[in-house]
Design an enzyme around this catalytic site. Structure first.
Site, short mmCIF file in Angstrom:
data_model
loop_
_atom_site.label_atom_id
_atom_site.label_comp_id
_atom_site.label_asym_id
_atom_site.label_seq_id
_atom_site.Cartn_x
_atom_site.Cartn_y
_atom_site.Cartn_z
N ASP A 234 35.20 -20.37 64.69
CA ASP A 234 36.64 -20.57 64.51
C ASP A 234 37.18 -21.53 65.57
O ASP A 234 36.85 -21.41 66.76
CB ASP A 234 37.33 -19.20 64.65
CG ASP A 234 38.82 -19.28 64.37
OD1 ASP A 234 39.17 -19.69 63.26
OD2 ASP A 234 39.61 -18.95 65.28
N GLU B 55 34.69 -24.86 62.25
CA GLU B 55 35.98 -24.92 61.54
C GLU B 55 36.91 -25.88 62.28
O GLU B 55 37.84 -25.48 62.98
CB GLU B 55 36.59 -23.51 61.46
CG GLU B 55 37.84 -23.43 60.61
CD GLU B 55 39.14 -23.25 61.41
OE1 GLU B 55 40.20 -23.39 60.82
OE2 GLU B 55 39.06 -22.97 62.62
C1 GLC Z 1 41.60 -20.72 62.66
C2 GLC Z 1 41.85 -19.71 61.55
C3 GLC Z 1 43.31 -19.40 61.51
C4 GLC Z 1 43.75 -18.83 62.83
C5 GLC Z 1 43.35 -19.78 63.98
C6 GLC Z 1 43.47 -19.10 65.31
O1 GLC Z 1 42.22 -21.93 62.40
O2 GLC Z 1 41.38 -20.20 60.34
O3 GLC Z 1 43.61 -18.50 60.48
O4 GLC Z 1 45.13 -18.63 62.86
O5 GLC Z 1 42.01 -20.19 63.88
O6 GLC Z 1 42.39 -18.19 65.50
#
Ligand code: GLC
Length: 647
Positions: free
Chosen positions: A281, A323
């Site tokens: 993440d 991500e």
């Molecule tokens: C990523 C997740 C999102 C979250 C962010 C902070 O972008 O996909 O949903 O709010 O991280 O953890």
């Protein structure tokens, strides 16, 4: 650290842990030796000047060894059975889902797996299930214990059972590691709040505003409406703490090697649960530096490369997904560059293509999508995309301004149009989304809403317009088809296969009403989902089409992500197309983003010295004779073709 020191460190590690390097531990030990120099180099790049450099390096090696020792024989066997590029296959298709909203809890999930397998989904991304506070959890992305399953979902044992059942059914498991921050209820935060210097150094904590002010000068805001700024004053410890996302998410300080080693331990803990794809993440945020945006910094990449090397040693079967939802050029860097080309993240989200499909849908034109492809084509062989149309997050319009200009639009006005279109404000728009995180200073905003609602189904149903319902379904399927055939693993978002509309109930929940992403995170109503098998219902039409697309995809090895995609030069501003080339096969994938019929000269298919005579459309199960250059293939509104060359 020189080579002798590293040899000594490895030697000590073997001695202290009684590794059987000629027997049971041989494969692991060989990998450790093979990767040790890279691990040392990357670690040194990050931590050479840190006073605890050596102790933490030793700890890192210890973590690798203990993770190896804790890895079950079954998982080790699975590692070695997977070929190196297993995840490039056209036979994998995924779905992201919230366990509680989909099946109540983990023990309810196995009973739903056949529904997913029937659809053609064999990779499951379970949205965060590790412990997080009930209220301030950011949908589970504020983790208070990385190794405890939250009781809302069940127990670690339930997760293990789900994993086992999935593997037995030939499915793959994907989980998140929230690497960038912890919840403010994590025990490290509790200790930091009590003033423990060891744990204060796990985060970015400052006595006064002088350094925070310097950071803030160049750091953008992530949630400007609900969580403005990047720092939070914490009364208990009298510090300004860096909280880039919500104020209850404390950013971890990766300039401290101990933090890296602790989080590596968590990564490998997930590996040992049997995770096949680990979603990292928010990796763009891992390194902070005054005078920069503190996003996509070189050290963030070094951290990911170091993680990849470590995973290669103990859990080589686990792929890493970064991500990084950032600009197209910046996304590409997550596959690794230079010496680390294809040695960083195995997967990234194709967020650019996703957003540009929405752009094409709103404008009816594909010019910007085409302008983005040269950058995306740089993805190295051996890495892959997660392709998608919707996920639990908002849709960002983060592609570059020059792409918009190349298409002949003004970037600011163009984005204004998109925001108005998808939030339903533009006259004639059929879309019913909402703006997310509007930044009053820049007017930037992202978009929330389900696939179906954004495609116009919600309005069409309210207006009881059969014609509009028809068009909305056609758009949903077009969007999915485009993303399924690009190359990469398609990742559906749960509910979209059954045409779920926006759910506005989040407005009544004080824990959620500040975050409209909840409108597209449905609670599954299994009575509604049963309609997927009732011929003629909307649910059935969307489900059946999605299923057929996945079936076609699985049948065609040419769709595997072997860097075999070429976008076809544009012949019609409404029509995007690419050809997937295999050994003897070629598949033309053609998509009309217009609400009207589009004419496409047959010349389009005489491409790259190619001159096919006959094409078989897998979607319509129909043959087409390729006509003369002056003749046209006529595509209906929002129609697409999956045309295989047949001689
Ligand atoms: C990523 C997740 C999102 C979250 C962010 C902070 O972008 O996909 O949903 O709010 O991280 O953890």
């Amino acid at each position: 650290m020189n080579n002798n020191q590293i040899v000594n460190a490895l030697f000590d590690a073997v001695q202290n842990n009684n590794l059987d390097i000629a027997g049971a531990d041989k494969k692991f030990y060989t990998k450790l030796v093979l990767h040790a120099a890279e691990i040392r180099d990357l670690y040194t790049q990050l931590y050479a000047n840190h006073p605890e450099f050596s102790t933490n390096f030793t700890r890192l090696i210890e973590v690798l060894i203990s993770s190896h020792q804790n890895r079950t024989a079954e998982l080790k066997d699975r590692d070695y059975k997977k070929n190196e590029n297993w995840f490039l296959s056209n036979e994998i298709a995924g779905m992201s889902l919230y366990v509680d909203r989909f099946s109540g809890n983990l023990s309810g999930l196995p009973a739903r797996l056949d529904y997913l397998l029937d659809l053609g989904v064999n990779l499951l991304h379970l949205m965060p299930i590790f412990q997080s506070p009930e209220k301030e959890s950011d949908g589970g992305y504020a983790v208070s214990d990385f190794q405890k399953v939250d009781k809302r979902f069940g127990s670690l044992n339930d997760l293990k059972k789900v994993r086992k059942t999935m593997h037995d059914k030939g499915m793959y498991l994907m989980l998140d590691i929230v690497l960038n921050h912890t919840s403010d209820k994590h025990e490290w935060v509790e200790k930091a709040k009590k003033g423990d210097p060891k744990y204060l150094d796990y985060y970015y904590c400052f006595d006064d505003r002088s350094l925070p002010d310097q950071y803030e000068q160049t750091m953008p805001e992530i949630f400007p409406e609900s969580a403005p700024g990047n720092f939070t004053w914490v009364e208990e410890c009298q510090k300004w703490v860096m909280t880039v996302f919500h104020r209850y998410q404390w950013d971890l300080n990766y300039s401290n090697p101990r933090v890296f080693v602790e989080m590596l331990d968590n990564v490998l803990f997930y590996a040992n649960l049997g995770v096949d794809v680990l979603r990292i993440d928010a990796p763009a945020f891992l390194w902070k530096q005054i005078g920069t945006t503190s996003q996509n910094l070189p050290q963030a990449h070094t951290i990911l490369q170091l993680l990849k090397q470590c995973v290669q040693v103990t859990a080589p079967g686990m792929a890493l997904l970064g991500e990084a939802i950032v600009s197209p050029g910046a996304i590409m860097e997550y596959f690794g560059e230079g010496r680390y080309l294809a040695k960083e993240c195995d997967f990234a989200y194709n967020a650019t293509q996703m957003a540009l499909q929405w752009d094409a849908l709103a404008t009816g034109q594909v010019s910007i999508m085409m302008a983005a492809q040269p950058i995306l084509a740089k993805k190295p062989f051996g890495t892959s995309w997660i392709t998608y149309t919707r996920c639990h997050d908002d849709i960002g319009l983060g592609y570059d301004d020059y792409m918009i200009r190349e298409a002949g639009y003004d970037p600011f006005e163009h984005r204004r149009y998109l925001k108005e279109y998808f939030s339903g404000q533009f006259p004639g728009s059929v879309s019913s989304g909402a703006l997310f995180s509007v930044n009053p200073k820049t007017q930037d905003a992202r978009i929330s809403g389900t696939l179906a609602s954004l495609c116009g189904l919600e309005k069409a149903i309210i207006e009881k317009s059969e014609n509009q319902i028809e068009l909305a379904i056609q758009k949903i399927i077009l969007m999915q088809a485009n993303s399924f055939f690009l190359g990469g693993v398609p990742m559906l978002f749960y509910g979209d296969e059954a045409a779920y509309l926006n759910d506005y109930s989040f407005i009544d929940s004080p824990d959620r009403n500040y975050d409209n992403r909840w409108m597209h995170r449905p609670i599954i109503d299994w009575q509604k989902n049963e309609l997927t098998s009732k011929t003629g219902t909307i649910e059935n039409r969307v489900f059946a089409a999605t299923k057929r697309l996945l079936e076609i995809r699985k049948k065609l090895p040419v769709v595997a992500d072997l860097k075999n995609i070429r976008w076809i030069p544009r012949h019609n501003i409404h029509v995007a197309g690419f050809v997937r080339n295999g050994k003897e096969k070629a598949l033309y994938c053609i998509f009309n983003y217009s609400h009207e019929s589009a004419y496409l000269t047959w010349h389009t298919f005489r491409y790259n010295g190619f001159s096919p005579e006959k094409l078989y459309d897998h979607w319509r199960q129909e043959y087409f004779q390729v006509g003369t250059d002056a003749d046209y293939l006529i595509l209906g509104p929002y129609a697409f073709y999956l045309l295989e060359v047949t001689e």
